[in-house]
Design a protein around this motif. Sequence first.
Motif, PDB file in Angstrom:
ATOM      1  N   GLY A 186       0.828  -1.201   0.000  1.00  0.00           N
ATOM      2  CA  GLY A 186       0.000   0.000   0.000  1.00  0.00           C
ATOM      3  C   GLY A 186       0.858   1.244   0.000  1.00  0.00           C
ATOM      4  N   PRO A 187       0.233   2.412  -0.031  1.00  0.00           N
ATOM      5  CA  PRO A 187       0.976   3.677  -0.102  1.00  0.00           C
ATOM      6  C   PRO A 187       1.977   3.868   1.034  1.00  0.00           C
ATOM      7  CG  PRO A 187      -1.360   4.030  -0.512  1.00  0.00           C
ATOM      8  CD  PRO A 187      -1.223   2.614  -0.063  1.00  0.00           C
ATOM      9  N   MET A 188       1.686   3.333   2.222  1.00  0.00           N
ATOM     10  CA  MET A 188       2.591   3.504   3.356  1.00  0.00           C
ATOM     11  C   MET A 188       3.883   2.710   3.197  1.00  0.00           C
ATOM     12  SD  MET A 188       1.411   5.715   5.438  1.00  0.00           S
ATOM     13  CE  MET A 188       2.443   5.406   6.865  1.00  0.00           C
ATOM     14  N   SER A 189       3.922   1.777   2.239  1.00  0.00           N
ATOM     15  CA  SER A 189       5.119   0.962   2.036  1.00  0.00           C
ATOM     16  C   SER A 189       6.298   1.812   1.577  1.00  0.00           C
ATOM     17  CB  SER A 189       4.841  -0.151   1.028  1.00  0.00           C
ATOM     18  OG  SER A 189       3.834  -1.018   1.502  1.00  0.00           O
ATOM     19  N   VAL A 190       6.013   2.851   0.796  1.00  0.00           N
ATOM     20  CA  VAL A 190       7.085   3.753   0.367  1.00  0.00           C
ATOM     21  C   VAL A 190       7.679   4.445   1.581  1.00  0.00           C
ATOM     22  CG1 VAL A 190       7.620   5.846  -0.941  1.00  0.00           C
ATOM     23  CG2 VAL A 190       6.129   4.101  -1.938  1.00  0.00           C
ATOM     24  N   HIS A 191       6.825   4.948   2.440  1.00  0.00           N
ATOM     25  CA  HIS A 191       7.295   5.596   3.674  1.00  0.00           C
ATOM     26  C   HIS A 191       8.119   4.626   4.503  1.00  0.00           C
ATOM     27  CE1 HIS A 191       7.251   8.228   7.186  1.00  0.00           C
ATOM     28  NE2 HIS A 191       6.853   7.191   7.898  1.00  0.00           N
ATOM     29  N   GLN A 192       7.661   3.384   4.613  1.00  0.00           N
ATOM     30  CA  GLN A 192       8.386   2.387   5.402  1.00  0.00           C
ATOM     31  C   GLN A 192       9.772   2.131   4.815  1.00  0.00           C
ATOM     32  OE1 GLN A 192       6.754  -1.671   5.487  1.00  0.00           O
ATOM     33  NE2 GLN A 192       7.154  -1.741   7.684  1.00  0.00           N
ATOM     34  N   ALA A 193       9.845   2.012   3.493  1.00  0.00           N
ATOM     35  CA  ALA A 193      11.139   1.781   2.845  1.00  0.00           C
ATOM     36  C   ALA A 193      12.097   2.935   3.092  1.00  0.00           C
ATOM     37  CB  ALA A 193      10.936   1.571   1.348  1.00  0.00           C
ATOM     38  N   LEU A 194      11.572   4.157   3.072  1.00  0.00           N
ATOM     39  CA  LEU A 194      12.420   5.324   3.329  1.00  0.00           C
ATOM     40  C   LEU A 194      12.899   5.336   4.786  1.00  0.00           C
ATOM     41  CD1 LEU A 194      10.395   8.013   1.363  1.00  0.00           C
ATOM     42  CD2 LEU A 194      12.596   7.011   0.699  1.00  0.00           C
ATOM     43  N   ILE A 195      11.998   5.042   5.715  1.00  0.00           N
ATOM     44  CA  ILE A 195      12.363   5.061   7.132  1.00  0.00           C
ATOM     45  C   ILE A 195      13.417   4.012   7.456  1.00  0.00           C
ATOM     46  CG2 ILE A 195      11.502   4.543   9.457  1.00  0.00           C
ATOM     47  CD1 ILE A 195      10.807   7.325   8.620  1.00  0.00           C
ATOM     48  N   VAL A 196      13.251   2.793   6.959  1.00  0.00           N
ATOM     49  CA  VAL A 196      14.199   1.732   7.333  1.00  0.00           C
ATOM     50  C   VAL A 196      15.576   1.964   6.732  1.00  0.00           C
ATOM     51  CG1 VAL A 196      12.345   0.047   7.608  1.00  0.00           C
ATOM     52  CG2 VAL A 196      13.598   0.143   5.437  1.00  0.00           C
ATOM     53  N   GLU A 211       2.249   2.607 -10.923  1.00  0.00           N
ATOM     54  CA  GLU A 211       1.658   3.927 -11.136  1.00  0.00           C
ATOM     55  C   GLU A 211       1.210   4.591  -9.840  1.00  0.00           C
ATOM     56  OE1 GLU A 211      -1.341   0.735 -12.486  1.00  0.00           O
ATOM     57  OE2 GLU A 211       0.817   1.159 -12.660  1.00  0.00           O
ATOM     58  N   GLU A 212       1.181   3.814  -8.733  1.00  0.00           N
ATOM     59  CA  GLU A 212       0.824   4.394  -7.443  1.00  0.00           C
ATOM     60  C   GLU A 212       1.970   5.200  -6.847  1.00  0.00           C
ATOM     61  OE1 GLU A 212      -1.611   1.994  -4.621  1.00  0.00           O
ATOM     62  OE2 GLU A 212      -1.298   0.374  -6.070  1.00  0.00           O
ATOM     63  N   SER A 248      18.304 -10.503   4.257  1.00  0.00           N
ATOM     64  CA  SER A 248      18.261 -11.129   5.575  1.00  0.00           C
ATOM     65  C   SER A 248      17.032 -10.764   6.389  1.00  0.00           C
ATOM     66  CB  SER A 248      19.512 -10.734   6.385  1.00  0.00           C
ATOM     67  OG  SER A 248      20.688 -11.096   5.716  1.00  0.00           O
ATOM     68  N   VAL A 249      16.410  -9.636   6.043  1.00  0.00           N
ATOM     69  CA  VAL A 249      15.300  -9.116   6.835  1.00  0.00           C
ATOM     70  C   VAL A 249      14.220  -8.613   5.889  1.00  0.00           C
ATOM     71  CG1 VAL A 249      14.586  -7.381   8.528  1.00  0.00           C
ATOM     72  CG2 VAL A 249      16.863  -8.400   8.692  1.00  0.00           C
ATOM     73  N   VAL A 250      12.966  -8.868   6.252  1.00  0.00           N
ATOM     74  CA  VAL A 250      11.838  -8.368   5.467  1.00  0.00           C
ATOM     75  C   VAL A 250      10.948  -7.522   6.375  1.00  0.00           C
ATOM     76  CG1 VAL A 250       9.767  -8.973   4.165  1.00  0.00           C
ATOM     77  CG2 VAL A 250      11.855 -10.321   3.878  1.00  0.00           C
ATOM     78  N   PHE A 251      10.673  -6.295   5.939  1.00  0.00           N
ATOM     79  CA  PHE A 251       9.742  -5.426   6.648  1.00  0.00           C
ATOM     80  C   PHE A 251       8.395  -5.475   5.941  1.00  0.00           C
ATOM     81  CE2 PHE A 251      13.623  -3.748   8.416  1.00  0.00           C
ATOM     82  CZ  PHE A 251      13.253  -3.377   9.716  1.00  0.00           C
ATOM     83  N   VAL A 252       7.350  -5.592   6.726  1.00  0.00           N
ATOM     84  CA  VAL A 252       5.996  -5.638   6.188  1.00  0.00           C
ATOM     85  C   VAL A 252       5.141  -4.590   6.892  1.00  0.00           C
ATOM     86  CG1 VAL A 252       6.165  -8.103   5.650  1.00  0.00           C
ATOM     87  CG2 VAL A 252       5.207  -7.386   7.847  1.00  0.00           C
ATOM     88  N   GLU A 255     -12.246   7.294  11.584  1.00  0.00           N
ATOM     89  CA  GLU A 255     -11.534   6.532  10.567  1.00  0.00           C
ATOM     90  C   GLU A 255     -10.163   7.150  10.311  1.00  0.00           C
ATOM     91  OE1 GLU A 255     -12.125   3.756   9.029  1.00  0.00           O
ATOM     92  OE2 GLU A 255     -14.176   3.372   9.744  1.00  0.00           O
ATOM     93  N   THR A 256      -9.142   6.290  10.247  1.00  0.00           N
ATOM     94  CA  THR A 256      -7.782   6.719   9.916  1.00  0.00           C
ATOM     95  C   THR A 256      -7.247   5.777   8.842  1.00  0.00           C
ATOM     96  OG1 THR A 256      -6.475   5.304  11.401  1.00  0.00           O
ATOM     97  CG2 THR A 256      -7.548   7.240  12.390  1.00  0.00           C
ATOM     98  N   PRO A 257      -6.120   6.102   8.217  1.00  0.00           N
ATOM     99  CA  PRO A 257      -5.538   5.177   7.227  1.00  0.00           C
ATOM    100  C   PRO A 257      -5.151   3.832   7.839  1.00  0.00           C
ATOM    101  CG  PRO A 257      -4.613   7.375   6.981  1.00  0.00           C
ATOM    102  CD  PRO A 257      -5.400   7.388   8.253  1.00  0.00           C
ATOM    103  N   LEU A 258      -5.080   3.771   9.164  1.00  0.00           N
ATOM    104  CA  LEU A 258      -4.659   2.539   9.831  1.00  0.00           C
ATOM    105  C   LEU A 258      -5.758   1.981  10.728  1.00  0.00           C
ATOM    106  CD1 LEU A 258      -1.018   3.639  10.691  1.00  0.00           C
ATOM    107  CD2 LEU A 258      -1.728   2.056   8.902  1.00  0.00           C
ATOM    108  N   GLY A 259      -7.005   2.215  10.351  1.00  0.00           N
ATOM    109  CA  GLY A 259      -8.107   1.639  11.109  1.00  0.00           C
ATOM    110  C   GLY A 259      -8.958   2.695  11.783  1.00  0.00           C
ATOM    111  N   ALA A 260     -10.076   2.249  12.367  1.00  0.00           N
ATOM    112  CA  ALA A 260     -10.999   3.139  13.070  1.00  0.00           C
ATOM    113  C   ALA A 260     -10.748   3.054  14.566  1.00  0.00           C
ATOM    114  CB  ALA A 260     -12.443   2.761  12.755  1.00  0.00           C
ATOM    115  N   TYR A 261     -10.491   4.214  15.189  1.00  0.00           N
ATOM    116  CA  TYR A 261     -10.147   4.263  16.608  1.00  0.00           C
ATOM    117  C   TYR A 261     -11.096   5.217  17.334  1.00  0.00           C
ATOM    118  CZ  TYR A 261      -5.929   1.947  15.019  1.00  0.00           C
ATOM    119  OH  TYR A 261      -5.068   1.049  14.455  1.00  0.00           O
ATOM    120  N   PRO A 262     -11.272   5.003  18.636  1.00  0.00           N
ATOM    121  CA  PRO A 262     -12.204   5.855  19.374  1.00  0.00           C
ATOM    122  C   PRO A 262     -11.715   7.298  19.470  1.00  0.00           C
ATOM    123  CG  PRO A 262     -10.961   4.473  20.888  1.00  0.00           C
ATOM    124  CD  PRO A 262     -10.665   3.970  19.504  1.00  0.00           C
TER     125      PRO A 262
END
Length: 339
Positions: free
Chosen positions: A166-176, A193-194, A245-249, A269-276
């Motif tokens: 998903g779109p957050m995967s790009v952010h994760q790749a940059l952070i790691v 294309e995303e 050696s390592v996979v981030f998901v 509602e948030t991109p990572l689920g619905a929270y109170p």
Amino acid sequence: MFKNNADQHTGRRTERHTDRYDVAVVGGGAAGLSAALVLGRARLRTLVVDAGEPRNAPSSHMQGYLSRDSMAPAEFLALGREEIARYGVELVRDRAVDVTRGEDFAVELGGGRTVHARRLVVATGLKDELPAVPGVAERFGRDVLHCPFCHGWEVRDEPFGVLGTGPMSVHQALIVSRWSKDVTLFLHTLAEEELSDLDLRRLAAAGVKVVPGEVAGLVVEDDRITGVRLTGGTPSGDGPVHELSVVFVGPRAVPQTGLLEKLGAELEETPLGAYPVVDRTGLTTVPGVWAAGNATGFAEQVVHAASGGYRAATAIVGDLLMADLDAALGAEAQLGAKV
């Protein structure tokens, strides 16, 4: 401690209804135990309902918690349970399956018991729904990871793969890339294309390689990941293997908000689920109900969860005190009116 208490002045032993509490805490993780510790120390009769399913159970250690760095999550929780017991907090191994609100909160447990409480703390956390790639679930918490702040130091400078879902995967790749200069983003279910032009330029600047194609599974040798295999056009469906050696998901967050929904709490509602929807103490839109820990957000680490439980508990102490004082004043006024 609470079932039979000796009266200090008369020596009489008084019975207290075992199913009535000042506060019921649903969830026995860092948030729930922290709340229970503060509540017990404030001399409130407190029950913790613990289903025994902590989110970080797959991990052998937790990091970033000052004075508890590298401690095993199971050891951390065991110490927490010992601490709350010192203050008479009761812990029951069960699951809260239903809750209703009347004069108090009636919490139905899976074992058939119903407990009543004047206030409620929901610290039920969330579940991580992992990508359906062979090997990911089996290796999760070991060399399949999701949080570099939790595990990045331990795997620093190893070759990383990031599974694009998903779109957050790009952010994760940059952070790691902070922890390794050998990072590959496998697009997997993320369409090329995303990725925006800015995404591509940032990935290039960080030295992150981008590999299109779907991941067929992990390659594991001698109980460790050695690579990622892509799907291919061969009869077996096997494609090329990329060594790492390592996979981030990025797991799909599934907040455990069932009890809050039953009570009519407002969710956001948030991109990572619905929270109170909560205030700074964790108070939900339902009077008398607080939420803490991953029940309030995806990114709540153990240290945040413990802090959230503490804040909720201190707010509850004040809330119950004022309610009792106001009730006493009301009773006095009624008595004066009769006289």
